[in-house]
Design a protein around this motif. Structure first.
Motif: not given
Length: 466
Positions: A219-224, A228-241, A262-265, A283-288
């Motif tokens: 299934g697909i997870l959409i996180y948004s 602007y900060n990376t703590d709630e964005n890119e670092l959470i994307a890394d956490y999901i992966q 992405e600004l980091t990762g 901010f939006m990122t998508v995962f399977r």
């Protein structure tokens, strides 16, 4: 607007040379945009720029008084920030068949109504809001949108733990520090703090863990977020992966849209920044989800529903004339209790009892009628439903001033002398019901939805459909 010093320091470190343009953009006016309901208007807007990443989105040159446009109350369009409409592009790119879809943190309903329009026909959308009064605002907007393939719930995210492998797609538009709303909402600026960013980040991880089992393998997870900060964005994307084992799904975009990467990762992320995109912060990122675990059949969840929950399904006694109030009624099942009747899409006849047993459902399908004495009064939701059978009830088209009187729940008269329930329309769009008594009409517009201002515009409506 005085930005918090800690915010400016953090953001300067992120954006570096871009920061002056970013801060300048925060002090400018926000763009105004709306998204049309394709089931209620099949035309675009005259003379307005289209939002490039959304099929039905348009920018407006000025902000009109939406409250005094009857078409807004009829669900012809939704006032939505343009960046948030990027979800339309994501859905159309990655979802090609009907799905069971959860919008977890859904109020006030912008992304839910967008999903109802963008998902393949026949998809079931469950939208949830934990705060009760916001959940009722969500239900109001869903009713106005008029799509019956929707269930509205009022629950904590942990409630969905018990629905293991139920959803094909989950959107987590999570509560965040709200930096992306700074130029629209001064309160967001006042409430911002670095410590709150940290609290939000931990809460976001908790929410993701709460709903992870409810997403089917594959299934697909959409996180948004709208921050602007990376703590709630890119670092959470890394956490999901890394912690949840999900695989990032890239989204094809047009370079002319000005979407920041992405600004980091290394996880593909999509940032809407006000100095380069025409919209607010998003901010939006998508995962399977990995397919490594065995899928639990949905029937195993559905079969646990007690016979008591199903006793009125399909076999309940519904007057034929009420069944005829909706088009294609053979595609719906009907249910009743002591006071009300509603219809729900038949292909999900086993799904609704599941949610009624596990969650607090506050709206589902099409509420049709409620009993008052020996009479059945048509529900307001029926008037706004895109499945309303308009051959059943007499109609009367209202001019603007009378339509606004109706929406204020004031008394008014109809031109007809026929005694019946009348469907009231404006520019052909249903607004609601009135019971005509000959010399007067009973205004049946919902009391809690009424316009409270007595202002009446003197100029033509500023939004012109083609």
């Amino acid at each position: 607007m005085e930005l918090p010093l800690a915010f400016t320091d953090r953001t300067k470190n992120l954006l570096k040379d871009e920061y002056p343009a970013f801060e300048k953009a925060l002090r400018e006016e926000s763009p105004i945009s709306i998204r049309l309901n394709p089931l209620k208007t099949n035309s675009g807007l005259s003379g307005q720029e289209q939002v490039p990443w959304c099929k039905n989105g348009y920018y407006l040159q000025d902000r009109p008084a939406f409250t005094f446009d009857p078409r807004f109350h009829a669900g012809a369009y939704y006032v939505q920030e343009a960046s948030s409409m990027f979800l339309d592009h994501v859905i159309r790119q990655h979802i090609t068949r009907p799905v069971r879809y959860l919008d977890l943190c859904a109020a006030p309903g912008g992304k839910t109504t967008l999903a109802l329009s963008a998902l393949p026909a026949g998809s079931l959308v469950v939208c949830n809001e934990i705060v009760r009064n916001r959940a009722h605002v969500l239900a109001e907007n869903i009713i106005k949108w008029g799509n019956p393939y929707c269930i509205v719930t009022n629950n904590d995210s942990a409630t969905f733990n018990s629905l293991k492998h139920y959803f094909d797609v989950i959107l987590t538009d999570v509560p965040c520090s709200g930096e992306g709303m700074f130029r629209k909402d001064p309160v967001a600026v006042q409430e911002w703090s670095a410590s709150n960013v940290g609290l939000c980040s931990e809460r976001q991880k908790e929410i993701l863990h709460n709903i992870w089992d409810a997403l089917r393998p594959g299934g697909i997870l959409i996180y948004s977020t709208c921050t602007y900060n990376t703590d709630e964005n890119e670092l959470i994307a890394d956490y999901i992966q890394n912690r949840l084992g999900a695989t990032p799904l890239p989204v094809k975009t047009d370079p002319e849209w000005g979407i920041h990467k992405e600004l980091t990762g290394t996880v593909p992320c999509y940032r809407f920044m006000p100095h380069v995109t025409k919209g607010e912060g998003l901010f939006m990122t998508v995962f399977r989800k990995s397919e490594s675990e065995d899928i639990i059949p949905r029937e195993r969840l559905q079969n646990r529903i007690s016979a008591k929950k199903n006793k009125n399904r399909n076999g309940c006694s519904i007057p034929d004339n009420i069944r005829s109030w909706i088009r294609n009624n053979e595609k719906f099942f009907f249910s009743s209790n002591a006071n009300s009747i509603f219809a729900f899409p038949s292909e999900y006849s086993e799904d609704l009892p599941l949610f009624e047993s596990r969650t607090n459902v506050i709206h589902a399908g099409i509420p049709l009628a409620y009993a008052k004495g020996k009479d059945y009064i048509p529900e307001h939701a029926l008037a706004l439903s895109t499945f309303l059978n308009r051959n059943i009830f007499p109609e009367e088209e209202l001019p603007l001033n009378t339509a606004l009187s109706y929406l204020r729940r004031e008394s008014f008269q109809l031109q007809s002398n026929e005694r019946d329930y009348f469907l009231l329309t404006f520019e052909g769009m249903p607004l609601g019901w009135a019971k005509n008594l000959g010399n007067r009409a009973n205004n049946l517009y919902p009391q809690e939805w009424r316009i409270r201002s007595g202002y009446t515009p003197t100029q033509p409506l500023p939004i012109a459909f083609k």
